[in-house]
Design a protein around this motif. Structure first.
Motif, PDB file in Angstrom:
ATOM      1  N   GLU A 200       0.819  -1.214   0.000  1.00  0.00           N
ATOM      2  CA  GLU A 200       0.000   0.000   0.000  1.00  0.00           C
ATOM      3  C   GLU A 200       0.855   1.267   0.000  1.00  0.00           C
ATOM      4  N   LYS A 201       2.038   1.194   0.574  1.00  0.00           N
ATOM      5  CA  LYS A 201       2.943   2.340   0.581  1.00  0.00           C
ATOM      6  C   LYS A 201       3.373   2.682  -0.842  1.00  0.00           C
ATOM      7  N   ALA A 204       0.531   4.430  -2.677  1.00  0.00           N
ATOM      8  CA  ALA A 204       0.382   5.817  -2.220  1.00  0.00           C
ATOM      9  C   ALA A 204       1.462   6.702  -2.831  1.00  0.00           C
TER      10      ALA A 204
END
Length: 238
Positions: A200-201, A204
């Motif tokens: 998810e990093k 983003a």
């Protein structure tokens, strides 16, 4: 009583095959062996195939270099460790092959061919058939993102802007994916795997990159395009 099995693997040079050229040096192909429940599978390393491509070897100002076998083995082992850890205790060799074929894929590599096809049609439509063919055939030897970057210097601004802007609607999301990857990786190990993308990093950071460098396009649409490619890769892996 629950029966447990040990999974083991190794990366090795398959000296039963003919040697191949790895950026000018002869070597045996890199293979992977995985053993589980007294059964073993063997297959060629995906990353050996990927980083053997001519475009990963660059020569600039008299200096030459490319990926090392050691870096490829390290990346290969990291992927295999992830797949094994993720799928225990439901591990199987068939599941491993599916997961390997999915998580290891480089998103920049799999979207590049579609982008090359887009550029071929674009320049044909602009009445530049020789350039269209040159881009199509020469792409095997150069990173296409770098070719587009040079086009920014060579083309007039309206033509270049049209090439890039149209690609965001009529081609795979190769340009934003590669541009983002290039900011986060060190040459020559330039890749963005599905495994890395699903963090998810990473997603983003990619969203921030698109909003900064492509402010006029819909971020949601770009993410949907990437997801379509992920769905395609998952189906291919089964």
């Amino acid at each position: 009583m629950t029966k447990t099995y040990k999974v083991s693997y190794k990366t090795y040079f398959n000296d039963r095959l003919k040697q191949v050229s790895f950026h000018g040096k002869l070597t045996y192909p890199l293979y992977v062996q995985v053993t589980f429940d007294r059964k073993t599978i063997f297959f060629k390393s995906y990353y050996f195939e990927l980083f053997s491509k001519p475009r990963y070897f660059l020569s600039v100002a008299g200096l030459t270099g490319g990926p090392s076998i050691e870096d490829i083995i390290k990346k290969e082992n990291s992927l295999i460790d992830f797949i094994i850890d993720k799928n225990l205790p439901d591990f199987s060799l068939d599941l491993f092959k599916q997961e390997y074929a999915y998580y290891g894929k480089d998103l920049c590599d799999v979207t590049e061919e579609g982008f090359i096809d887009y550029m071929y049609v674009f320049f044909q439509d602009k009445g530049m058939p020789a350039l269209a063919v040159m881009v199509q055939q020469g792409s095997r030897f150069r990173i296409v993102y770098d070719v587009v970057r040079d086009m920014k210097r060579a083309f007039n601004k309206p033509l270049y802007d049209e090439l890039v802007e149209n690609s965001l609607y009529y081609a795979p999301p190769y340009l934003p994916l590669y541009g983002f990857m290039q900011q986060t990786k060190k040459w020559p190990m330039l890749s963005l795997t599905v495994l890395e993308w699903e963090d998810e990093k990473t997603k983003a950071q990619f969203a921030d990159y698109v909003q900064k460098y492509y402010p006029n396009i819909d971020l949601k649409e770009v993410m949907e395009q990437v997801n379509k490619w992920l769905d395609h890769l998952r189906k291919e892996a089964k």
